[in-house]
Design a protein around this motif. Structure first.
Motif, PDB file in Angstrom:
ATOM      1  N   GLU A  23      -0.031 -11.761  -2.433  1.00 33.64           N
ATOM      2  CA  GLU A  23      -1.447 -12.077  -2.191  1.00 33.64           C
ATOM      3  C   GLU A  23      -2.257 -12.026  -3.484  1.00 33.64           C
ATOM      4  O   GLU A  23      -3.111 -12.883  -3.728  1.00 33.64           O
ATOM      5  CB  GLU A  23      -2.030 -11.107  -1.169  1.00 33.64           C
ATOM      6  CG  GLU A  23      -1.524 -11.326   0.238  1.00 33.64           C
ATOM      7  CD  GLU A  23      -2.033 -10.272   1.211  1.00 33.64           C
ATOM      8  OE1 GLU A  23      -3.035  -9.602   0.900  1.00 33.64           O
ATOM      9  OE2 GLU A  23      -1.423 -10.133   2.284  1.00 33.64           O
ATOM     10  N   SER A  66       9.184  -2.595  -1.473  1.00 33.87           N
ATOM     11  CA  SER A  66       8.950  -2.506  -0.038  1.00 33.87           C
ATOM     12  C   SER A  66       8.224  -3.771   0.403  1.00 33.87           C
ATOM     13  O   SER A  66       7.560  -4.441  -0.392  1.00 33.87           O
ATOM     14  CB  SER A  66       8.120  -1.266   0.288  1.00 33.87           C
ATOM     15  OG  SER A  66       6.803  -1.424  -0.203  1.00 33.87           O
ATOM     16  N   ARG A  67       8.327  -4.107   1.688  1.00 35.79           N
ATOM     17  CA  ARG A  67       7.702  -5.314   2.209  1.00 35.79           C
ATOM     18  C   ARG A  67       6.189  -5.275   1.978  1.00 35.79           C
ATOM     19  O   ARG A  67       5.578  -6.266   1.602  1.00 35.79           O
ATOM     20  CB  ARG A  67       8.004  -5.431   3.716  1.00 35.79           C
ATOM     21  CG  ARG A  67       7.289  -6.531   4.449  1.00 35.79           C
ATOM     22  CD  ARG A  67       7.434  -7.927   3.889  1.00 35.79           C
ATOM     23  NE  ARG A  67       8.817  -8.353   3.745  1.00 35.79           N
ATOM     24  CZ  ARG A  67       9.182  -9.379   2.996  1.00 35.79           C
ATOM     25  NH1 ARG A  67       8.301 -10.073   2.321  1.00 35.79           N
ATOM     26  NH2 ARG A  67      10.436  -9.723   2.907  1.00 35.79           N
ATOM     27  N   GLU A  68       5.590  -4.108   2.157  1.00 39.39           N
ATOM     28  CA  GLU A  68       4.143  -3.965   1.972  1.00 39.39           C
ATOM     29  C   GLU A  68       3.732  -4.266   0.535  1.00 39.39           C
ATOM     30  O   GLU A  68       2.792  -5.024   0.286  1.00 39.39           O
ATOM     31  CB  GLU A  68       3.712  -2.548   2.355  1.00 39.39           C
ATOM     32  CG  GLU A  68       2.225  -2.314   2.230  1.00 39.39           C
ATOM     33  CD  GLU A  68       1.837  -0.879   2.583  1.00 39.39           C
ATOM     34  OE1 GLU A  68       0.962  -0.340   1.886  1.00 39.39           O
ATOM     35  OE2 GLU A  68       2.401  -0.335   3.540  1.00 39.39           O
ATOM     36  N   VAL A  69       4.448  -3.700  -0.426  1.00 38.79           N
ATOM     37  CA  VAL A  69       4.127  -3.937  -1.844  1.00 38.79           C
ATOM     38  C   VAL A  69       4.393  -5.388  -2.213  1.00 38.79           C
ATOM     39  O   VAL A  69       3.605  -6.011  -2.941  1.00 38.79           O
ATOM     40  CB  VAL A  69       4.927  -2.968  -2.754  1.00 38.79           C
ATOM     41  CG1 VAL A  69       4.748  -3.319  -4.222  1.00 38.79           C
ATOM     42  CG2 VAL A  69       4.505  -1.532  -2.496  1.00 38.79           C
ATOM     43  N   ASP A  94       4.205  -7.988  -0.249  1.00 36.23           N
ATOM     44  CA  ASP A  94       3.138  -8.799   0.327  1.00 36.23           C
ATOM     45  C   ASP A  94       1.855  -8.688  -0.495  1.00 36.23           C
ATOM     46  O   ASP A  94       1.178  -9.685  -0.744  1.00 36.23           O
ATOM     47  CB  ASP A  94       2.858  -8.381   1.772  1.00 36.23           C
ATOM     48  CG  ASP A  94       3.997  -8.753   2.722  1.00 36.23           C
ATOM     49  OD1 ASP A  94       4.845  -9.583   2.334  1.00 36.23           O
ATOM     50  OD2 ASP A  94       4.034  -8.189   3.835  1.00 36.23           O
ATOM     51  N   GLN A  95       1.534  -7.463  -0.924  1.00 33.22           N
ATOM     52  CA  GLN A  95       0.332  -7.268  -1.746  1.00 33.22           C
ATOM     53  C   GLN A  95       0.462  -8.000  -3.071  1.00 33.22           C
ATOM     54  O   GLN A  95      -0.499  -8.616  -3.551  1.00 33.22           O
ATOM     55  CB  GLN A  95       0.091  -5.777  -1.991  1.00 33.22           C
ATOM     56  CG  GLN A  95      -0.379  -5.028  -0.766  1.00 33.22           C
ATOM     57  CD  GLN A  95      -0.536  -3.538  -1.029  1.00 33.22           C
ATOM     58  OE1 GLN A  95      -0.146  -3.027  -2.074  1.00 33.22           O
ATOM     59  NE2 GLN A  95      -1.120  -2.835  -0.067  1.00 33.22           N
TER      60      GLN A  95
END
Length: 126
Positions: free
Chosen positions: A19, A10-13, A15-16
């Protein structure tokens, strides 16, 4: 030998993961591999403890470096102040008010220069 795998996040994972890789200065693949090894390993808690130990050791080394830098700075400042107090003659009483005014002016200039130096990225130690 390593094999290549393709998977979707997923985009959220994603991105994490990106980072975390930047913060730790490692590749995203290394993070994913470590996470999978931890998940698949029966002794995951031991691996996690070893990873924490390595991180704590790294933090301790950085703290020791910081402690050394602070000690050098403190000693340098103390030596300078001692030398300055020894080498600077006493101001005569009649010249004290003008000396105090000049000292305040020079101190204000010092504080401004220090503020500029600390707000920038350039350091004398570099």
């Amino acid at each position: 030998m390593k094999s290549k795998h393709t998977f979707r996040l997923s985009r959220e994972v994603a991105d994490q993961l990106a980072e975390l890789a930047i913060r730790r200065r490692v590749s995203q693949a290394e993070i994913v591999e470590a996470a999978l090894l931890s998940l698949l390993s029966p002794d995951g808690s031991e691996r996690m403890e070893a990873a924490f130990s390595r991180r704590i050791d790294r933090v301790l080394r950085k703290l020791e470096e910081l402690d050394h830098s602070v000690e050098v700075g403190n000693e340098a400042l103390a030596l300078f102040v001692r030398f300055w107090l020894t080498a600077t003659p006493q101001v005569p009483d009649h010249a004290a008010p003008s000396a105090q005014a000049k000292g305040k002016e020079r101190y204000d200039g010092f504080i401004q220069a220090l503020s500029r130096r600390l707000s920038g990225s350039e350091r004398i130690a570099d």
